[in-house]
Scaffold this motif. Structure first.
Motif, PDB file in Angstrom:
ATOM      1  N   UNK A  53       0.761  -1.147   0.061  1.00 35.15           N
ATOM      2  CA  UNK A  53       0.003  -0.019   0.087  1.00 35.15           C
ATOM      3  C   UNK A  53       0.863   1.213   0.050  1.00 35.15           C
ATOM      4  N   UNK A  54       2.133   1.360   0.675  1.00 37.75           N
ATOM      5  CA  UNK A  54       2.980   2.388   0.861  1.00 37.75           C
ATOM      6  C   UNK A  54       3.566   2.623  -0.799  1.00 37.75           C
ATOM      7  N   UNK A  55       3.895   1.616  -1.562  1.00 40.26           N
ATOM      8  CA  UNK A  55       4.335   1.695  -2.938  1.00 40.26           C
ATOM      9  C   UNK A  55       3.200   2.092  -3.945  1.00 40.26           C
ATOM     10  N   UNK A  56       1.974   1.943  -3.577  1.00 36.59           N
ATOM     11  CA  UNK A  56       0.631   2.277  -4.466  1.00 36.59           C
ATOM     12  C   UNK A  56       0.587   3.771  -4.076  1.00 36.59           C
ATOM     13  N   UNK A  57       0.478   4.149  -2.755  1.00 33.54           N
ATOM     14  CA  UNK A  57       0.344   5.529  -2.524  1.00 33.54           C
ATOM     15  C   UNK A  57       1.556   6.444  -3.160  1.00 33.54           C
ATOM     16  N   UNK A  58       2.503   5.891  -3.301  1.00 36.97           N
ATOM     17  CA  UNK A  58       3.904   6.585  -3.515  1.00 36.97           C
ATOM     18  C   UNK A  58       3.677   6.824  -5.101  1.00 36.97           C
ATOM     19  N   UNK A  59       3.251   5.821  -5.872  1.00 36.63           N
ATOM     20  CA  UNK A  59       3.145   5.594  -7.132  1.00 36.63           C
ATOM     21  C   UNK A  59       1.930   6.569  -7.646  1.00 36.63           C
ATOM     22  N   UNK A  60       0.903   6.667  -6.666  1.00 35.00           N
ATOM     23  CA  UNK A  60      -0.060   7.682  -7.128  1.00 35.00           C
ATOM     24  C   UNK A  60       0.256   9.258  -6.917  1.00 35.00           C
ATOM     25  N   UNK A  61       1.091   9.504  -5.854  1.00 33.78           N
ATOM     26  CA  UNK A  61       1.410  10.777  -5.618  1.00 33.78           C
ATOM     27  C   UNK A  61       2.618  11.082  -7.067  1.00 33.78           C
ATOM     28  N   UNK A  62       3.443  10.135  -7.389  1.00 36.71           N
ATOM     29  CA  UNK A  62       4.108  10.502  -8.382  1.00 36.71           C
ATOM     30  C   UNK A  62       3.488  10.755  -9.687  1.00 36.71           C
ATOM     31  N   UNK A  63       2.276  10.044 -10.009  1.00 35.32           N
ATOM     32  CA  UNK A  63       1.399  10.509 -11.087  1.00 35.32           C
ATOM     33  C   UNK A  63       0.883  11.843 -10.784  1.00 35.32           C
ATOM     34  N   UNK A  64       0.504  12.181  -9.610  1.00 35.26           N
ATOM     35  CA  UNK A  64      -0.333  13.493  -9.340  1.00 35.26           C
ATOM     36  C   UNK A  64       0.767  14.613  -9.724  1.00 35.26           C
ATOM     37  N   UNK A  65       2.042  14.422  -9.169  1.00 39.41           N
ATOM     38  CA  UNK A  65       3.045  15.343  -9.074  1.00 39.41           C
ATOM     39  C   UNK A  65       3.565  15.688 -10.815  1.00 39.41           C
ATOM     40  N   UNK A  66       3.651  14.471 -11.455  1.00 39.85           N
ATOM     41  CA  UNK A  66       3.989  14.689 -12.825  1.00 39.85           C
ATOM     42  C   UNK A  66       2.971  15.501 -13.753  1.00 39.85           C
ATOM     43  N   UNK A  67       1.708  15.089 -13.482  1.00 37.32           N
ATOM     44  CA  UNK A  67       0.630  15.789 -14.034  1.00 37.32           C
ATOM     45  C   UNK A  67       0.669  17.192 -13.688  1.00 37.32           C
ATOM     46  N   UNK A  68       0.774  17.533 -12.271  1.00 33.69           N
ATOM     47  CA  UNK A  68       0.785  18.762 -11.719  1.00 33.69           C
ATOM     48  C   UNK A  68       1.776  19.700 -12.737  1.00 33.69           C
ATOM     49  N   UNK A  69       3.032  19.163 -12.708  1.00 34.08           N
ATOM     50  CA  UNK A  69       4.034  19.888 -13.524  1.00 34.08           C
ATOM     51  C   UNK A  69       3.835  20.045 -14.758  1.00 34.08           C
TER      52      UNK A  69
END
Length: 343
Positions: A178-194
């Motif tokens: 679940x930690x890895x999944x959450x981190x992967x979701x954050x990475x997606x959001x940050x990439x889209x944000x930028x």
């Protein structure tokens, strides 16, 4: 007949054992994220890097909203990922996988991107609605730990969140996964944000109640004192009358203006203390003789944080507010900014 679960009585507590488990948990989860990072940034069998960029492309081109769904622990992670997208400029919401099959699927449209999260990739509640998601034309991103799973095979883009082991000593409770999944979701959001050009000001607009929102959305006009609360005297006023105005308005200064309310000068408590060192009889002194000409001012449309910076730079606690014509329109004290929670 089922036998209810009863917790075994705990007879001893070993602090050293507890710290060892805590350290082990953090190490396992950190190692899992590092392993994910290596697969993301180097060529890997699961093509995680190229799949990740493909997922970002789908999200950037989404004409509707991002719908994130899961069940159990994956559902909790999905809810947080949806919240992160929504707070960083991408319209998103969470749909419970079980509720989706009982009406909530009506919130999903063909223009949406659907992110389905299941570590096994075999969650029955998600698989039950996948044919409908695909049939309506929504794009599907699956995050699983098993590229061979049915959910992964149905996805337009699959992101492999596999971990070698869970942090749970029994290797059962979802922890590292679940930690890895959450981190992967954050990475997606940050990439889209930028990529979408999302900036501090945009974040503030979606967080108006937070500290950043107050800093970036509060203007001087929102917190300044106006009207009869502004300390001001005319140029021909006596120093004694000016001191009475300072006392009456309570912000340790007074502006000096002309008949048309154009700002000409300022006199502060500090000026008074310095004056007392030189003289004691103020009977015949005019404010025009002792005021500071061309005082520091700020415009009403400036951000309140700019007023804070000006005060800090010049080590002052008060600031006059003047419009583009030089007319006095307000006054600020450091306490006004504190009450507004700008600082």
């Amino acid at each position: 007949m089922s036998v209810p679960y009863t917790k075994s009585p705990q007879t001893t507590f070993d602090p050293i054992r507890a710290l060892q488990l805590a350290s082990s948990t953090l190490t396992i989860e950190a190692d899992a994220i590092q392993a994910l990072n290596r697969r993301l940034t180097t060529k890997s069998d699961d093509n995680l890097g190229s799949n990740f960029t493909a997922a970002v492309g789908l999200l950037l081109n989404c004409q509707g909203r991002v719908v994130v769904s899961g069940i159990g622990k994956s559902g909790h992670i999905a809810r947080k990922i949806a919240a992160t997208f929504a707070s960083t400029g991408t319209p998103a919401f969470f749909v419970h996988a079980a509720e989706a099959a009982h009406g909530d699927l009506g919130m999903v449209t063909a223009n949406d991107v659907f992110i389905a999260i299941s570590y096994s990739g075999e969650a029955g509640e998600l698989l039950a609605i996948m044919p409908l998601i695909k049939r309506m034309g929504a794009q599907l991103i699956a995050i699983t730990g098993n590229p061979a799973s049915r959910l992964a095979q149905l996805a337009d883009v699959h992101l492999n969140a596999h971990v070698d082991k869970e942090a749970c000593p029994l290797n059962l409770a979802p922890t590292a996964s679940t930690t890895v999944t959450l981190a992967l979701g954050d990475a997606l959001a940050v990439a889209v944000l930028d990529a979408s050009g999302f900036r501090e000001e945009d974040f503030a607009r979606s967080h108006p109640g937070g500290a950043l929102g107050r800093r970036l959305l509060t203007h001087v006009r929102d917190v300044m004192r106006t009207g009869k609360d502004i300390p001001s005297v005319q140029l021909d006023c006596s120093l004694i009358a000016a001191l009475l105005e300072i006392t009456k308005k309570g912000i340790a200064m007074t502006a000096v203006v002309d008949a048309n309310n154009h700002l000409l000068g300022v006199f502060t408590d500090g000026d008074l203390r310095r004056l007392l060192e030189r003289m004691h009889d103020f009977t015949d002194i005019k404010i025009a003789d002792v005021m500071h000409k061309n005082p520091r001012t700020i415009g009403p449309d400036k951000l309140a944080v700019e007023a804070v910076k000006l005060m800090e730079t010049h080590r002052i606690n008060q600031l006059l507010v003047a419009d583009h014509e030089g007319k006095l329109v307000g006054a600020l004290h450091i306490h006004d900014l504190t009450r507004a929670k700008v600082i």
